[in-house]
Design a protein around this motif. Structure first.
Motif, PDB file in Angstrom:
ATOM      1  N   GLU A 161       0.829  -1.203   0.000  1.00 39.41           N
ATOM      2  CA  GLU A 161       0.000   0.000   0.000  1.00 39.41           C
ATOM      3  C   GLU A 161       0.868   1.260   0.000  1.00 39.41           C
ATOM      4  O   GLU A 161       0.544   2.261  -0.638  1.00 39.41           O
ATOM      5  N   VAL A 162       1.993   1.186   0.697  1.00 38.62           N
ATOM      6  CA  VAL A 162       2.889   2.341   0.773  1.00 38.62           C
ATOM      7  C   VAL A 162       3.460   2.686  -0.594  1.00 38.62           C
ATOM      8  O   VAL A 162       3.559   3.861  -0.961  1.00 38.62           O
ATOM      9  N   ALA A 163       3.845   1.668  -1.362  1.00 36.79           N
ATOM     10  CA  ALA A 163       4.393   1.905  -2.705  1.00 36.79           C
ATOM     11  C   ALA A 163       3.390   2.664  -3.564  1.00 36.79           C
ATOM     12  O   ALA A 163       3.752   3.593  -4.296  1.00 36.79           O
ATOM     13  N   THR A 164       2.131   2.284  -3.474  1.00 35.23           N
ATOM     14  CA  THR A 164       1.075   2.943  -4.238  1.00 35.23           C
ATOM     15  C   THR A 164       0.917   4.403  -3.816  1.00 35.23           C
ATOM     16  O   THR A 164       0.789   5.299  -4.658  1.00 35.23           O
ATOM     17  N   ILE A 165       0.954   4.648  -2.515  1.00 35.83           N
ATOM     18  CA  ILE A 165       0.782   6.002  -1.998  1.00 35.83           C
ATOM     19  C   ILE A 165       1.936   6.915  -2.429  1.00 35.83           C
ATOM     20  O   ILE A 165       1.712   8.052  -2.871  1.00 35.83           O
ATOM     21  N   ILE A 166       3.156   6.431  -2.314  1.00 35.37           N
ATOM     22  CA  ILE A 166       4.315   7.246  -2.693  1.00 35.37           C
ATOM     23  C   ILE A 166       4.261   7.576  -4.183  1.00 35.37           C
ATOM     24  O   ILE A 166       4.546   8.709  -4.596  1.00 35.37           O
ATOM     25  N   LYS A 167       3.865   6.620  -4.986  1.00 33.46           N
ATOM     26  CA  LYS A 167       3.760   6.848  -6.433  1.00 33.46           C
ATOM     27  C   LYS A 167       2.646   7.841  -6.747  1.00 33.46           C
ATOM     28  O   LYS A 167       2.846   8.802  -7.504  1.00 33.46           O
ATOM     29  N   ASN A 168       1.482   7.641  -6.177  1.00 27.54           N
ATOM     30  CA  ASN A 168       0.334   8.512  -6.471  1.00 27.54           C
ATOM     31  C   ASN A 168       0.533   9.936  -5.979  1.00 27.54           C
ATOM     32  O   ASN A 168       0.038  10.893  -6.589  1.00 27.54           O
ATOM     33  N   SER A 169       1.257  10.084  -4.897  1.00 19.43           N
ATOM     34  CA  SER A 169       1.463  11.414  -4.323  1.00 19.43           C
ATOM     35  C   SER A 169       2.657  12.138  -4.940  1.00 19.43           C
ATOM     36  O   SER A 169       2.792  13.354  -4.766  1.00 19.43           O
TER      37      SER A 169
END
Length: 230
Positions: A161-169
């Motif tokens: 989930e963290v990987a997705t958040i860092i990418k999206n942000s």
């Protein structure tokens, strides 16, 4: 009504019970408490170097073997300083291995009322996780890092989930943790390009303010409960 703390868990609930009401109640961060506009330079991060900070548990979940390789690699740049704040089961192990590294300092945890100053005094936050650890939630620790308006460098499982958040942000970089060169290159790029780091930091704080602030999360949860009562 059932609630869960991550998007991944929510999807699993919806697949198992599509006929039931499921809502998301994720971790949140108090963006007023972690506030770069009010923060002062912390005593542990008062040098003129480019300061990379890890603050949190020093345990088995983090990839400290990779960290040692990274610290040795980045040592050739005298303008980069690594600060570790925390305690845990791997602290004694880590202490022995950083003795020869003059670019790494290790300090005990700070009081909660110092947290904002500490996080906001860094130039870059880092978190090296083992690749076999898959976070299905957004840890509050990372939300606090992002709220400090500083970029983040994280390694771990690319499906987390963290990987997705860092990418999206667009608030930093997330790597698998297997390529030391790409990690050190990212740090050296930020050390040279101050504006890029500021851009990542602004993106980070805006993202958590928009999606993970305490007030917004609790307001959304209250709205969901009110709709059920109606």
């Amino acid at each position: 009504l059932r609630s869960t703390i991550s998007s991944a868990m929510l999807k699993k609930l919806e697949l198992k019970s599509p006929d039931k009401k499921n809502i998301l109640l994720p971790n949140w961060v108090d963006v007023e408490n972690i506030n770069p506009e009010q923060a002062k330079i912390h005593r542990y991060l008062n040098s003129n170097a480019f300061k990379i900070l890890y603050s949190g548990n020093i345990g088995e979940k983090q990839d400290w073997e990779f960290f040692i390789r990274f610290a040795k690699s980045i040592k050739k740049n005298p303008n980069i300083e690594i600060i570790i704040i925390g305690d845990g089961s791997k602290r004694a192990w880590l202490e022995k291995r950083i003795i020869e590294l003059n670019n790494v300092t290790l300090h005990p945890p700070v009081a909660y009322n110092e947290l904002s100053d500490l996080l906001c005094s860094a130039d870059l936050h880092f978190l090296f996780q083992k690749a076999d650890v898959i976070d299905t939630v957004m840890p509050s620790k990372i939300l606090a890092m992002m709220a400090s308006q500083k970029p983040s460098l994280i390694t771990g499982n690319l499906t987390s989930e963290v990987a997705t958040i860092i990418k999206n942000s667009n608030s930093g970089a997330y790597f698998s943790g297997t390529d030391l060169n790409e990690v050190t290159n990212f740090v050296e790029t930020l050390e040279k390009d101050i504006n890029l780091g500021k851009e990542y930091g602004v993106n980070a704080r805006k993202f958590v303010s928009d999606y993970f602030s305490k007030d917004k999360i609790l307001k959304q949860f209250k709205t969901s409960l009110d709709s059920l009562l109606e």
